[in-house]
Design a protein around this motif. Structure first.
Motif: not given
Length: 596
Positions: A271-276
């Motif tokens: 799990l994490g955080i994504t940008d483009k």
């Protein structure tokens, strides 16, 4: 053409237009890069971060995992340089990364992607991924232990660690140590590869006379809602695969969740955080059951987000022994081949879904790898698109060939169809019967012209995804004025199609009038291909067909140049194929009447 067939054909056209119009509706023009705010503009933001993300009483998977340092003494955001200089640090130096680990808190909170820049402009700054607490938009990762039920001193965000080395490189690990003065020594050993993967070994040596029990955790914390593109087909926000199910959670979704928390117990996962184009992801030991959480908090006009995990079962170190755990952190550009390598190496299922390949995953990803392979052989992604288009045409050749033959037959029947319309125009039922009898007698299919377009739609979507979401296509040049295949054609009527030394202005919803050279080429090829098709006898349908190339030209003006090049080249190949079939069938090319 019968009424039912007319309706079917019209429906196919409307469907195709609706799909492309849907792209325009859901895909607003990409905004310019956000200019970082000054300290004055962001004063007070850093002071609103929570000292610890609340968890007690929230849910079993929401422990009081430290989220950010105590902000009581911080009154205003500081410059990145000032914050980095305010605490001792261990430098990070790899071929693709530059940054540091803060010895205060032992956090990985400073990371710059040295091979990626914000724009193509000379001197454009490198992409900053992670930033320390105290800057306008803190973004960091941390790993530690959560001990409940005892009063043993534990390391937190203010703990000052000691390091055995001054720098972390792919060839040299770094170990941080801290002694709690109660017989427990905590260690964090950081390793980094040549790309974007960190491995963190945590160890607790128990020199006390009592057993030590604690659960390892990992977290990614981000302050401030980042500027997102807001595109329907692109996910930017919190992301993960838990129990082999993809979780894509928008920033707004977690803010609106009950108590700002979305939690789940999972066997392995990530799990994490994504940008483009880049992102961060926690990858725990895949053999361990973890409590996971997507969390948000809003205060003082600033939002905070966190993804974290906590081992469901604690680890125990008996007196005179030690306990340790190993977990990983991905932080960098979402390069598909590297992501796939991590998935295989770490045994983490569906880690490749951090790249948003979308609904057509099983078309999009193979299409990407085909383009990637061709680019490696050719050295130009634009040429790779042209070559791939030829291969796609060959795959669909039998279907398209059959369709074009049927269309040629329909074209040959046009004089008879016009004659029937003149004879039975006032009797719709009789006209329909006579048309159907003509089709049956000649073995013609009035829907044949729609088939090639419908077959191309999944490929069109998949290629659009490849152009739009893969970092390999970002700033990839073609020839001439196309410096970035993932961006629209930069030429426009307004800048004389590139002759004048200024960029086409951003016009918001009116940006479609910035028609570039390639969209015009695509429109011309579409018009020429249309002239080869049998013209609908119904005047209304004929006008719709005539208007379609113009509409598609404007619609595709804001699409990635690579996609427009693909469409124009595909049309050109179709024109050649269709013209050859028509010539062999004795059907005249153009508007000449067929010989009877």
């Amino acid at each position: 053409m019968g009424q039912q067939d007319q309706r079917n054909l019209f429906l196919a056209i409307v469907l195709s237009l609706a799909i492309l119009l849907g792209f325009q509706f859901f895909l607003p023009q990409e905004p310019p890069l956000e200019v970082p705010q000054t300290s004055e503009q962001t004063a007070g933001q850093a002071g609103t971060a929570p000292s610890a993300i609340p968890g007690a009483g929230v849910s079993p998977s929401a422990p009081s995992i430290p989220g950010a340092p105590d902000a009581a003494n911080i009154t205003a955001a500081q410059s990145r340089g000032d914050v980095l200089a305010s605490a001792a640090r261990v430098a990070i130096e790899t071929p693709k990364l530059k940054g540091s680990i803060s010895l205060t808190g032992g956090r990985l909170d400073d990371l710059v992607l040295t091979q990626l820049r914000e724009t193509l402009e000379e001197g454009s700054p490198n992409i900053v991924l992670l930033s320390p607490f105290g800057t306008p938009t803190p973004y960091f990762a941390d790993f530690g232990w959560l001990n409940t039920g005892t009063t043993v001193a534990m390391p937190d965000s203010t703990t000052v660690w000691t390091a055995d080395r001054n720098s972390l490189t792919p060839q040299q690990s770094v170990t941080l140590r801290w002694d709690n003065g109660q017989g427990l020594q905590f260690e964090k050993t950081f390793e980094v590869d040549e790309n974007y993967l960190f491995t963190i070994h945590q160890r607790v040596v128990n020199n006390s006379d009592k057993p030590f029990s604690a659960s390892p955790y990992g977290l990614i914390n981000r302050t401030g809602t980042p500027e997102t593109l807001g595109f329907y087909i692109l996910h930017e926000g919190l992301v993960g695969v838990l129990n082999e199910n993809l979780q894509e959670i928008d920033y707004s979704d977690v803010l609106e969740a009950e108590k700002g928390t979305i939690s789940e117990t999972s066997n392995g996962g990530w799990l994490g955080i994504t940008d483009k184009y880049w992102g961060t992801a926690l990858i725990p030991d895949q053999s361990v059951t973890i409590n996971t959480r997507f969390y948000s908090q809003s205060s003082g006009g600033t939002e905070k987000y966190q993804t974290d995990y906590l081992y469901k079962d604690g680890l125990v170190a008996a007196p005179g022994s030690s306990v340790e755990t190993t977990n990983s952190l991905f932080a960098g550009a979402k390069v598909v081949s590297q992501i796939d390598g991590y998935e295989e190496r770490l045994g983490v299922k569906f880690f490749d879904k951090i790249v948003d390949f979308g609904w057509f995953y099983y078309i999009t990803k193979p299409l990407f790898y085909a383009l990637h392979w061709l680019n490696e052989k050719i050295g130009n992604f634009g040429v790779a698109i042209l070559v791939l288009t030829v291969f796609i045409k060959l795959i669909f050749f039998p279907l398209a060939n059959k369709s074009y033959k049927a269309m040629a037959k329909m074209r040959k029947l046009q004089p008879e169809m016009l004659e029937l319309r003149e004879r039975f125009g006032d009797d719709k039922q009789r006209l329909n019967q006579e048309m159907m009898a003509l089709y049956k007698r000649e073995g013609a299919n009035p829907m044949s012209g729609c088939l090639p377009i419908i077959v191309q739609i999944p490929v069109f979507f998949a290629l659009y995804k490849v152009m739009f979401v893969t970092i390999e296509m970002r700033q990839a040049p073609f020839f001439g004025w196309i410096k970035d295949l993932s961006a629209p054609d930069p030429t426009s009527i307004i800048n004389g199609f590139g002759l004048f030394p200024w960029d086409a202005p951003e016009l918001g919803v009116l940006n479609v009038i910035n028609l570039g050279v390639w969209p015009l080429i695509m429109g011309i090829t579409m018009f020429l291909q249309q002239r080869l098709n049998p013209q609908p006898p119904d005047p209304v349908q004929a006008k719709i067909f005539l208007f379609m190339p113009i509409m598609f030209t404007f619609l595709l003006a804001t699409f990635p140049a690579g996609l427009v090049i693909y469409w124009a080249w595909n049309n050109t190949l179709s024109i050649i194929q269709q013209a050859v079939i028509m010539k062999r069938a004795g059907v005249p090319i153009g508007n000449k009447p067929a010989k009877t």
